[in-house]
Design a protein around this motif. Structure first.
Motif, PDB file in Angstrom:
ATOM      1  N   GLY A   6       0.820  -1.215   0.000  1.00  0.00           N
ATOM      2  CA  GLY A   6       0.000   0.000   0.000  1.00  0.00           C
ATOM      3  C   GLY A   6       0.844   1.252   0.000  1.00  0.00           C
ATOM      4  N   LYS A   7       1.895   1.254   0.810  1.00  0.00           N
ATOM      5  CA  LYS A   7       2.794   2.412   0.853  1.00  0.00           C
ATOM      6  C   LYS A   7       3.503   2.594  -0.481  1.00  0.00           C
TER       7      LYS A   7
ATOM      8  N   ASN B 208      -8.278   1.806   1.002  1.00  0.00           N
ATOM      9  CA  ASN B 208      -8.065   0.621   1.834  1.00  0.00           C
ATOM     10  C   ASN B 208      -6.819  -0.151   1.416  1.00  0.00           C
ATOM     11  N   ILE B 209      -6.548  -0.193   0.125  1.00  0.00           N
ATOM     12  CA  ILE B 209      -5.339  -0.853  -0.370  1.00  0.00           C
ATOM     13  C   ILE B 209      -4.109  -0.088   0.102  1.00  0.00           C
TER      14      ILE B 209
ATOM     15  N   ASP C 159       9.071  -4.073  -5.112  1.00  0.00           N
ATOM     16  CA  ASP C 159      10.463  -3.798  -4.741  1.00  0.00           C
ATOM     17  C   ASP C 159      10.494  -2.868  -3.529  1.00  0.00           C
ATOM     18  N   PHE C 160      10.223  -3.430  -2.361  1.00  0.00           N
ATOM     19  CA  PHE C 160      10.150  -2.639  -1.135  1.00  0.00           C
ATOM     20  C   PHE C 160      11.531  -2.279  -0.597  1.00  0.00           C
TER      21      PHE C 160
ATOM     22  N   LYS D  30      14.499   0.436   7.467  1.00  0.00           N
ATOM     23  CA  LYS D  30      14.623  -1.016   7.527  1.00  0.00           C
ATOM     24  C   LYS D  30      13.869  -1.606   8.725  1.00  0.00           C
ATOM     25  N   LYS D  31      13.503  -0.777   9.689  1.00  0.00           N
ATOM     26  CA  LYS D  31      12.762  -1.281  10.849  1.00  0.00           C
ATOM     27  C   LYS D  31      11.437  -1.884  10.408  1.00  0.00           C
ATOM     28  N   ILE D  32      10.803  -1.292   9.410  1.00  0.00           N
ATOM     29  CA  ILE D  32       9.527  -1.825   8.923  1.00  0.00           C
ATOM     30  C   ILE D  32       9.753  -3.208   8.325  1.00  0.00           C
TER      31      ILE D  32
END
Length: 77
Positions: free
Chosen positions: A4-5, A34-35, A62-63, A70-72
């Protein structure tokens, strides 16, 4: 959440509103919201989203390359 981000980031990079993208992929703006918020997954529209955002499907997912926090990623591992 990351998908979503990523969608939101790509949409904004094209100066596209949620309403504009929703119309292109033929979904309600609320569904797109919502997505982007990670509440739902765009299983039926994922290819349309990638096409509208002018990226390939692998690029859409490609997150690691695009998120400096990087914590996420670590929290989801």
């Amino acid at each position: 959440i990351l998908l979503g981000k990523r969608i939101k980031e790509l949409r904004r990079s094209l100066n596209m509103s949620q309403q504009e993208l929703a119309e292109i992929i033929n979904v309600d703006q609320r569904n797109l919201s919502n997505i982007e918020c990670g509440i739902s997954f765009p299983s039926r529209t994922i290819l349309e989203i990638a096409s509208a955002l002018k990226v390939s499907l692998p690029e859409l997912f490609d997150f690691d390359r695009n998120y400096k926090d990087k914590k996420i990623l670590n929290a989801l591992s």
